[in-house]
Design a protein around this motif. Structure first.
Motif, PDB file in Angstrom:
ATOM      1  N   LEU A  52      39.092  19.510 -16.380  1.00 25.69           N
ATOM      2  CA  LEU A  52      38.831  19.233 -17.792  1.00 25.69           C
ATOM      3  C   LEU A  52      39.692  18.084 -18.306  1.00 25.69           C
ATOM      4  CD1 LEU A  52      38.598  22.898 -19.105  1.00 25.69           C
ATOM      5  CD2 LEU A  52      36.693  21.293 -18.835  1.00 25.69           C
ATOM      6  N   THR A  53      40.980  18.082 -17.961  1.00 24.36           N
ATOM      7  CA  THR A  53      41.859  17.035 -18.477  1.00 24.36           C
ATOM      8  C   THR A  53      41.651  15.706 -17.763  1.00 24.36           C
ATOM      9  OG1 THR A  53      43.683  17.801 -17.060  1.00 24.36           O
ATOM     10  CG2 THR A  53      43.582  18.662 -19.329  1.00 24.36           C
ATOM     11  N   ALA A  54      41.402  15.741 -16.454  1.00 23.23           N
ATOM     12  CA  ALA A  54      41.141  14.492 -15.730  1.00 23.23           C
ATOM     13  C   ALA A  54      39.853  13.849 -16.227  1.00 23.23           C
ATOM     14  CB  ALA A  54      41.063  14.741 -14.224  1.00 23.23           C
ATOM     15  N   CYS A  55      38.830  14.638 -16.369  1.00 20.55           N
ATOM     16  CA  CYS A  55      37.552  14.098 -16.839  1.00 20.55           C
ATOM     17  C   CYS A  55      37.669  13.624 -18.290  1.00 20.55           C
ATOM     18  CB  CYS A  55      36.452  15.151 -16.704  1.00 20.55           C
ATOM     19  SG  CYS A  55      34.816  14.499 -17.061  1.00 20.55           S
ATOM     20  N   GLY A  56      38.337  14.410 -19.126  1.00 20.55           N
ATOM     21  CA  GLY A  56      38.535  13.991 -20.512  1.00 20.55           C
ATOM     22  C   GLY A  56      39.282  12.671 -20.596  1.00 20.55           C
ATOM     23  N   ASN A  57      40.278  12.513 -19.740  1.00 22.40           N
ATOM     24  CA  ASN A  57      41.071  11.286 -19.726  1.00 22.40           C
ATOM     25  C   ASN A  57      40.278  10.105 -19.174  1.00 22.40           C
ATOM     26  OD1 ASN A  57      43.763   9.980 -20.007  1.00 22.40           O
ATOM     27  ND2 ASN A  57      43.485   9.689 -17.801  1.00 22.40           N
ATOM     28  N   ASP A  58      39.573  10.314 -18.076  1.00 21.73           N
ATOM     29  CA  ASP A  58      38.894   9.213 -17.391  1.00 21.73           C
ATOM     30  C   ASP A  58      37.524   8.872 -17.971  1.00 21.73           C
ATOM     31  OD1 ASP A  58      41.103   9.267 -15.766  1.00 21.73           O
ATOM     32  OD2 ASP A  58      40.049   9.978 -13.982  1.00 21.73           O
ATOM     33  N   TYR A  59      36.799   9.864 -18.461  1.00 19.40           N
ATOM     34  CA  TYR A  59      35.415   9.634 -18.905  1.00 19.40           C
ATOM     35  C   TYR A  59      35.159  10.035 -20.354  1.00 19.40           C
ATOM     36  CZ  TYR A  59      34.639   9.139 -13.913  1.00 19.40           C
ATOM     37  OH  TYR A  59      34.714   8.732 -12.607  1.00 19.40           O
ATOM     38  N   TYR A 103      35.920  13.300 -23.475  1.00 18.23           N
ATOM     39  CA  TYR A 103      35.689  14.745 -23.622  1.00 18.23           C
ATOM     40  C   TYR A 103      34.198  15.095 -23.593  1.00 18.23           C
ATOM     41  CZ  TYR A 103      36.317  19.517 -25.265  1.00 18.23           C
ATOM     42  OH  TYR A 103      36.303  20.886 -25.354  1.00 18.23           O
ATOM     43  N   GLU A 104      33.360  14.157 -24.000  1.00 14.29           N
ATOM     44  CA  GLU A 104      31.919  14.417 -24.012  1.00 14.29           C
ATOM     45  C   GLU A 104      31.373  14.675 -22.613  1.00 14.29           C
ATOM     46  OE1 GLU A 104      33.216  11.396 -25.181  1.00 14.29           O
ATOM     47  OE2 GLU A 104      33.531  12.232 -27.189  1.00 14.29           O
ATOM     48  N   ARG A 105      32.084  14.277 -21.566  1.00 12.19           N
ATOM     49  CA  ARG A 105      31.586  14.383 -20.192  1.00 12.19           C
ATOM     50  C   ARG A 105      32.204  15.543 -19.398  1.00 12.19           C
ATOM     51  NH1 ARG A 105      27.195  12.587 -19.051  1.00 12.19           N
ATOM     52  NH2 ARG A 105      27.806  12.390 -16.888  1.00 12.19           N
ATOM     53  N   VAL A 106      33.085  16.354 -20.001  1.00 13.56           N
ATOM     54  CA  VAL A 106      33.825  17.356 -19.218  1.00 13.56           C
ATOM     55  C   VAL A 106      32.925  18.386 -18.544  1.00 13.56           C
ATOM     56  CG1 VAL A 106      36.013  17.083 -20.455  1.00 13.56           C
ATOM     57  CG2 VAL A 106      34.380  18.827 -21.220  1.00 13.56           C
ATOM     58  N   GLN A 112      30.962  18.148 -14.180  1.00 16.87           N
ATOM     59  CA  GLN A 112      30.971  19.322 -13.305  1.00 16.87           C
ATOM     60  C   GLN A 112      29.553  19.726 -12.896  1.00 16.87           C
ATOM     61  OE1 GLN A 112      34.074  22.450 -14.242  1.00 16.87           O
ATOM     62  NE2 GLN A 112      34.027  21.330 -16.192  1.00 16.87           N
ATOM     63  N   VAL A 113      28.626  19.630 -13.832  1.00 17.18           N
ATOM     64  CA  VAL A 113      27.225  19.931 -13.517  1.00 17.18           C
ATOM     65  C   VAL A 113      26.721  18.967 -12.449  1.00 17.18           C
ATOM     66  CG1 VAL A 113      24.870  19.870 -14.440  1.00 17.18           C
ATOM     67  CG2 VAL A 113      26.678  21.026 -15.726  1.00 17.18           C
ATOM     68  N   GLN A 114      27.050  17.686 -12.595  1.00 18.61           N
ATOM     69  CA  GLN A 114      26.625  16.686 -11.617  1.00 18.61           C
ATOM     70  C   GLN A 114      27.230  16.981 -10.249  1.00 18.61           C
ATOM     71  OE1 GLN A 114      28.931  13.788 -10.508  1.00 18.61           O
ATOM     72  NE2 GLN A 114      27.363  13.690  -8.925  1.00 18.61           N
ATOM     73  N   ALA A 115      28.481  17.391 -10.202  1.00 11.66           N
ATOM     74  CA  ALA A 115      29.172  17.631  -8.936  1.00 11.66           C
ATOM     75  C   ALA A 115      28.773  18.942  -8.273  1.00 11.66           C
ATOM     76  CB  ALA A 115      30.684  17.619  -9.162  1.00 11.66           C
ATOM     77  N   ASN A 152      29.502  17.536 -25.892  1.00 10.95           N
ATOM     78  CA  ASN A 152      29.753  17.791 -24.472  1.00 10.95           C
ATOM     79  C   ASN A 152      28.784  18.822 -23.899  1.00 10.95           C
ATOM     80  OD1 ASN A 152      30.937  19.973 -25.751  1.00 10.95           O
ATOM     81  ND2 ASN A 152      32.932  19.750 -24.764  1.00 10.95           N
ATOM     82  N   VAL A 153      28.342  19.754 -24.703  1.00 13.84           N
ATOM     83  CA  VAL A 153      27.360  20.750 -24.253  1.00 13.84           C
ATOM     84  C   VAL A 153      25.990  20.080 -24.100  1.00 13.84           C
ATOM     85  CG1 VAL A 153      26.185  22.900 -24.884  1.00 13.84           C
ATOM     86  CG2 VAL A 153      28.666  22.681 -25.218  1.00 13.84           C
ATOM     87  N   LEU A 154      25.614  19.244 -25.050  1.00 12.02           N
ATOM     88  CA  LEU A 154      24.346  18.525 -24.961  1.00 12.02           C
ATOM     89  C   LEU A 154      24.319  17.608 -23.740  1.00 12.02           C
ATOM     90  CD1 LEU A 154      23.886  17.621 -28.739  1.00 12.02           C
ATOM     91  CD2 LEU A 154      22.696  19.426 -27.459  1.00 12.02           C
ATOM     92  N   ALA A 155      25.432  16.942 -23.459  1.00 11.41           N
ATOM     93  CA  ALA A 155      25.511  16.075 -22.275  1.00 11.41           C
ATOM     94  C   ALA A 155      25.349  16.899 -20.999  1.00 11.41           C
ATOM     95  CB  ALA A 155      26.836  15.313 -22.257  1.00 11.41           C
ATOM     96  N   ALA A 156      25.918  18.092 -20.974  1.00 13.77           N
ATOM     97  CA  ALA A 156      25.773  18.967 -19.800  1.00 13.77           C
ATOM     98  C   ALA A 156      24.318  19.367 -19.595  1.00 13.77           C
ATOM     99  CB  ALA A 156      26.655  20.201 -19.957  1.00 13.77           C
ATOM    100  N   VAL A 157      23.617  19.668 -20.678  1.00  9.24           N
ATOM    101  CA  VAL A 157      22.200  20.037 -20.583  1.00  9.24           C
ATOM    102  C   VAL A 157      21.383  18.859 -20.048  1.00  9.24           C
ATOM    103  CG1 VAL A 157      20.141  20.668 -21.924  1.00  9.24           C
ATOM    104  CG2 VAL A 157      22.323  21.837 -22.339  1.00  9.24           C
ATOM    105  N   ARG A 158      21.646  17.687 -20.562  1.00 10.50           N
ATOM    106  CA  ARG A 158      20.920  16.502 -20.069  1.00 10.50           C
ATOM    107  C   ARG A 158      21.193  16.273 -18.580  1.00 10.50           C
ATOM    108  NH1 ARG A 158      22.893  14.546 -25.176  1.00 10.50           N
ATOM    109  NH2 ARG A 158      21.178  14.547 -26.675  1.00 10.50           N
ATOM    110  N   GLN A 159      22.443  16.454 -18.169  1.00  2.50           N
ATOM    111  CA  GLN A 159      22.793  16.291 -16.757  1.00  2.50           C
ATOM    112  C   GLN A 159      22.127  17.372 -15.911  1.00  2.50           C
ATOM    113  OE1 GLN A 159      24.864  13.682 -15.511  1.00  2.50           O
ATOM    114  NE2 GLN A 159      23.872  14.373 -13.629  1.00  2.50           N
ATOM    115  N   ALA A 160      22.075  18.581 -16.418  1.00  4.18           N
ATOM    116  CA  ALA A 160      21.418  19.682 -15.700  1.00  4.18           C
ATOM    117  C   ALA A 160      19.959  19.352 -15.432  1.00  4.18           C
ATOM    118  CB  ALA A 160      21.549  20.982 -16.486  1.00  4.18           C
ATOM    119  N   HIS A 161      19.294  18.759 -16.412  1.00  3.55           N
ATOM    120  CA  HIS A 161      17.891  18.360 -16.210  1.00  3.55           C
ATOM    121  C   HIS A 161      17.777  17.321 -15.100  1.00  3.55           C
ATOM    122  CE1 HIS A 161      16.864  19.766 -20.548  1.00  3.55           C
ATOM    123  NE2 HIS A 161      16.854  20.760 -19.692  1.00  3.55           N
ATOM    124  N   GLU A 162      18.724  16.384 -15.059  1.00  5.20           N
ATOM    125  CA  GLU A 162      18.710  15.375 -13.996  1.00  5.20           C
ATOM    126  C   GLU A 162      18.909  16.001 -12.618  1.00  5.20           C
ATOM    127  OE1 GLU A 162      21.090  11.859 -14.492  1.00  5.20           O
ATOM    128  OE2 GLU A 162      20.753  11.856 -16.668  1.00  5.20           O
TER     129      GLU A 162
END
Length: 190
Positions: free
Chosen positions: A84-91, A93-96, A100-103, A122-132
């Motif tokens: 959570l903190t690495a992703c928040g820092n690098d990409y 908070y919207e991508r946390v 993980q869904v992508q990985a 961040n929840v909406l982004a996860a849903v979009r990634q889940a669809h992908e």
């Protein structure tokens, strides 16, 4: 607000729950059963109190709810502070959750997306990634459902605008879902 008023609000929301969400939660149970029977996993994401609900429900599925059985495959994406903190820092908070869904996600997995407003970025982004990734999505929200209601295949929309009552509806339905999946999918040989 008085204790009596709080309890009355809770009762009103709970009494409307079956009519508002009954068909959707049954569809969610069927979808999850199919995923688990097919060797897939259930993923959970949400913020704040919803993050705690994600952890709670994943634990009930992995460990047990009320029956001795094999563990069911469930992962809360809210728990690994290093990710959570690495992703928040690098990409950001919207991508946390999306990262993980992508990985971790794959075709046939299910993402539970908890957002009381239905508009958590961040929840909406996860849903979009889940669809992908070819995953199914189940939203848990309230009020008008926000954007989440439009993005998810199934949306469990608590019949209230009050955040605390929405979360109370979510945990009640989450507990029912754990019990149902345990009954349907849990091999009794633990």
């Amino acid at each position: 607000m008085t204790l009596h008023k709080t309890i009355q609000e809770h009762i009103q929301a709970i009494q409307q729950l079956e009519e508002a969400c009954g068909d959707d939660i049954l569809q969610a149970a069927d979808l999850c059963q199919d995923a688990l029977d097919g060797g897939n996993k259930l993923f959970f994401c949400g913020n704040g109190g919803s993050a705690a609900d994600c952890q709670h429900l994943a634990a009930e599925l992995v460990v047990r709810f009320t029956r001795e059985r094999q563990g069911l495959s469930a992962i809360a994406l809210t728990t690994d502070t290093s990710i959570l903190t690495a992703c928040g820092n690098d990409y950001g908070y919207e991508r946390v959750f999306a990262r993980q869904v992508q990985a971790l996600g794959k075709i046939g997995d299910v993402l539970f997306a908890f957002s009381t407003s239905g508009n958590s970025d961040n929840v909406l982004a996860a849903v979009r990634q889940a669809h992908e990734e070819g995953m199914f999505t189940i939203g848990f929200t309230g009020g008008d459902g926000g954007e989440l209601a439009q993005l998810c295949e199934i949306c469990i929309n608590a019949p209230t605008d009050v955040t605390a009552r929405i979360q109370e509806c979510h945990i009640l339905l989450g507990h029912w879902l754990c019990d149902e999946l345990e009954r349907r999918c849990g091999d009794v040989s633990a």
